[in-house]
Motif scaffolding. Sequence first.
Motif, PDB file in Angstrom:
ATOM      1  N   UNK A 228      32.183  48.251  45.300  1.00  0.00           N
ATOM      2  CA  UNK A 228      32.257  46.810  45.046  1.00  0.00           C
ATOM      3  C   UNK A 228      33.094  46.512  43.812  1.00  0.00           C
ATOM      4  N   UNK A 229      32.969  47.347  42.783  1.00  0.00           N
ATOM      5  CA  UNK A 229      33.793  47.179  41.585  1.00  0.00           C
ATOM      6  C   UNK A 229      35.267  47.282  41.947  1.00  0.00           C
ATOM      7  N   UNK A 230      35.611  48.294  42.725  1.00  0.00           N
ATOM      8  CA  UNK A 230      37.014  48.481  43.109  1.00  0.00           C
ATOM      9  C   UNK A 230      37.531  47.296  43.925  1.00  0.00           C
ATOM     10  N   UNK A 231      36.691  46.760  44.799  1.00  0.00           N
ATOM     11  CA  UNK A 231      37.101  45.588  45.577  1.00  0.00           C
ATOM     12  C   UNK A 231      37.384  44.400  44.664  1.00  0.00           C
ATOM     13  N   UNK A 232      36.450  44.106  43.749  1.00  0.00           N
ATOM     14  CA  UNK A 232      36.616  42.951  42.873  1.00  0.00           C
ATOM     15  C   UNK A 232      37.807  43.117  41.933  1.00  0.00           C
ATOM     16  N   UNK A 233      38.169  44.366  41.636  1.00  0.00           N
ATOM     17  CA  UNK A 233      39.305  44.626  40.748  1.00  0.00           C
ATOM     18  C   UNK A 233      40.644  44.477  41.452  1.00  0.00           C
ATOM     19  N   UNK A 234      40.649  44.529  42.777  1.00  0.00           N
ATOM     20  CA  UNK A 234      41.887  44.570  43.531  1.00  0.00           C
ATOM     21  C   UNK A 234      42.324  43.229  44.080  1.00  0.00           C
ATOM     22  N   UNK A 235      43.484  43.233  44.707  1.00  0.00           N
ATOM     23  CA  UNK A 235      44.071  42.004  45.229  1.00  0.00           C
ATOM     24  C   UNK A 235      43.320  41.449  46.428  1.00  0.00           C
ATOM     25  N   UNK A 236      42.467  42.268  47.043  1.00  0.00           N
ATOM     26  CA  UNK A 236      41.641  41.745  48.129  1.00  0.00           C
ATOM     27  C   UNK A 236      40.679  40.670  47.665  1.00  0.00           C
ATOM     28  N   UNK A 237      40.418  40.641  46.364  1.00  0.00           N
ATOM     29  CA  UNK A 237      39.540  39.626  45.776  1.00  0.00           C
ATOM     30  C   UNK A 237      40.348  38.611  44.967  1.00  0.00           C
ATOM     31  N   UNK A 238      41.610  38.433  45.351  1.00  0.00           N
ATOM     32  CA  UNK A 238      42.526  37.640  44.537  1.00  0.00           C
ATOM     33  C   UNK A 238      42.120  36.175  44.413  1.00  0.00           C
ATOM     34  N   UNK A 239      41.259  35.655  45.304  1.00  0.00           N
ATOM     35  CA  UNK A 239      40.818  34.258  45.194  1.00  0.00           C
ATOM     36  C   UNK A 239      39.316  34.185  44.915  1.00  0.00           C
ATOM     37  N   UNK A 240      38.823  35.198  44.227  1.00  0.00           N
ATOM     38  CA  UNK A 240      37.419  35.252  43.825  1.00  0.00           C
ATOM     39  C   UNK A 240      37.357  35.363  42.314  1.00  0.00           C
ATOM     40  N   UNK A 241      36.676  34.437  41.671  1.00  0.00           N
ATOM     41  CA  UNK A 241      36.451  34.527  40.236  1.00  0.00           C
ATOM     42  C   UNK A 241      35.173  33.785  39.874  1.00  0.00           C
ATOM     43  N   UNK A 242      34.505  34.275  38.837  1.00  0.00           N
ATOM     44  CA  UNK A 242      33.256  33.663  38.383  1.00  0.00           C
ATOM     45  C   UNK A 242      32.058  34.011  39.232  1.00  0.00           C
ATOM     46  N   UNK A 243      32.184  34.982  40.112  1.00  0.00           N
ATOM     47  CA  UNK A 243      31.104  35.318  41.035  1.00  0.00           C
ATOM     48  C   UNK A 243      30.382  36.591  40.614  1.00  0.00           C
TER      49      UNK A 243
END
Length: 266
Positions: A228-243
């Motif tokens: 999950x850390x790797x996902x949130x660090x990558x571009x796949x989570x590019x429109x996710x913040x504050x979650x």
Amino acid sequence: MSTAESPAGTESLAGKVALVTGASRGIGLAAAGALRDRGAQVVITSRSEDRAKEAARELGAGVTGFGAHATDEEAARACVEHTLATHGRLDILVNNAGTNPAYGPVIDQDHARFAKTMDVNLWAPILWTSLAVKAWMGEHGGAVVNTASIGGLSVAQDVGIYHVSKAALIHLTKQLALELGPKVRVNAVAPGIVRTRLAEALWQEHEGRVAGATPLGRIGEPGDIAEAVAFLAGDGARWITGETLVIDGGQLLAGGVLDNSPEQGS
């Protein structure tokens, strides 16, 4: 696996540089490995330089260790400067270092234990994020991932100070996301009971009971959180913040699995 490759079905972090605090074991070590497996160059920290370098050798090529206590501003600054001098950039920061010396009712805690908990669990993420943003991310962009805990979303006997620190970290994640966007994304993971040394009092003597009270039928492994850390660090989570992403096998749904829990999280 070479640092130019990523595990099947995952996005590449090739060309990225990550810094993971408190990464000599447990969730931090697994997160560093997951980032490295996706192609990132990774710097890991520990209070002990020897432990940091030993953990880096364990992970292999693409990972280096640096001795820096999470709350030591001079050491933190030196680590960020070392990362930039060595790799020329800093794209990912994982604020993983955590502690819980304050066990028992809140009104029985002394200031020293309260201060240590808040310094490591809350001030350190502010410190390292500030350094990373001012040194690189503020101009070039980046992603910050904080290791919170389901303790920050619940209450349980005897771990009130720890839970308050993690609840504050969850709120801090939102605040930093608001302040640092659009250049920098800031998110958090909230692990449940995971097979780590910090949390061993939760599962070591009664893993079967904890697993039985967890809807997915087992306690967590550091690798569960690392993915999950790797996902949130990558571009796949590019429109996710504050979650804050809860990773607990459903333990929050079970409620009572947290009763009398001395420690949780990173």
